[in-house]
Scaffold this motif. Sequence first.
Motif, PDB file in Angstrom:
ATOM      1  N   SER A   1      48.909  41.816  35.163  1.00  0.00           N
ATOM      2  CA  SER A   1      47.340  41.771  34.874  1.00  0.00           C
ATOM      3  C   SER A   1      46.921  42.612  36.411  1.00  0.00           C
ATOM      4  O   SER A   1      45.921  42.931  36.198  1.00  0.00           O
TER       5      SER A   1
ATOM      6  N   ALA B   1      40.347  50.363  36.506  1.00  0.00           N
ATOM      7  CA  ALA B   1      39.476  51.180  38.368  1.00  0.00           C
ATOM      8  C   ALA B   1      39.822  52.208  38.160  1.00  0.00           C
ATOM      9  O   ALA B   1      38.683  53.200  38.168  1.00  0.00           O
TER      10      ALA B   1
ATOM     11  N   ALA C   1      43.626  39.644  33.361  1.00  0.00           N
ATOM     12  CA  ALA C   1      43.100  40.946  33.496  1.00  0.00           C
ATOM     13  C   ALA C   1      42.378  41.609  32.427  1.00  0.00           C
ATOM     14  O   ALA C   1      41.465  42.658  33.110  1.00  0.00           O
TER      15      ALA C   1
ATOM     16  N   HIS D   1      36.715  46.319  31.237  1.00  0.00           N
ATOM     17  CA  HIS D   1      37.498  45.707  30.482  1.00  0.00           C
ATOM     18  C   HIS D   1      37.022  45.985  29.173  1.00  0.00           C
ATOM     19  O   HIS D   1      37.651  45.729  28.021  1.00  0.00           O
TER      20      HIS D   1
ATOM     21  N   ARG E   1      44.692  45.993  35.870  1.00  0.00           N
ATOM     22  CA  ARG E   1      43.124  45.779  36.480  1.00  0.00           C
ATOM     23  C   ARG E   1      43.105  47.167  37.324  1.00  0.00           C
ATOM     24  O   ARG E   1      41.892  47.921  37.158  1.00  0.00           O
TER      25      ARG E   1
END
Length: 94
Positions: free
Chosen positions: A46, A54, A87, A60, A50
């Motif tokens: 997870s 980013a 995540a 998300h 992320r």
Amino acid sequence: MLLSATTAGICQLQALSPVGRCHSFDASGDGYGRGEGFAIALLRPSALVRAVLAAAGAAHEAVGAVSVHGTGTPLGDPIEVGALRQALAGPKVR
């Protein structure tokens, strides 16, 4: 599939479905059915999901679909779903 020791080990783990069918992400999931074919395994922690979001400057909410393993086992499926939920969760509200 030809090695009896492999089959015996999988049976000891209780990973094979007694009915020979896989019910991925279903409450009736009781294991998977073995078959011929090939697979590619890609582990995506997870934290990696992320980091990719980013780096892409994406939120998300931008994720519309995911590729999952879905073994149909009571152990594996909840772990995979939980990791994705963590995540892809939005910011924590305190």
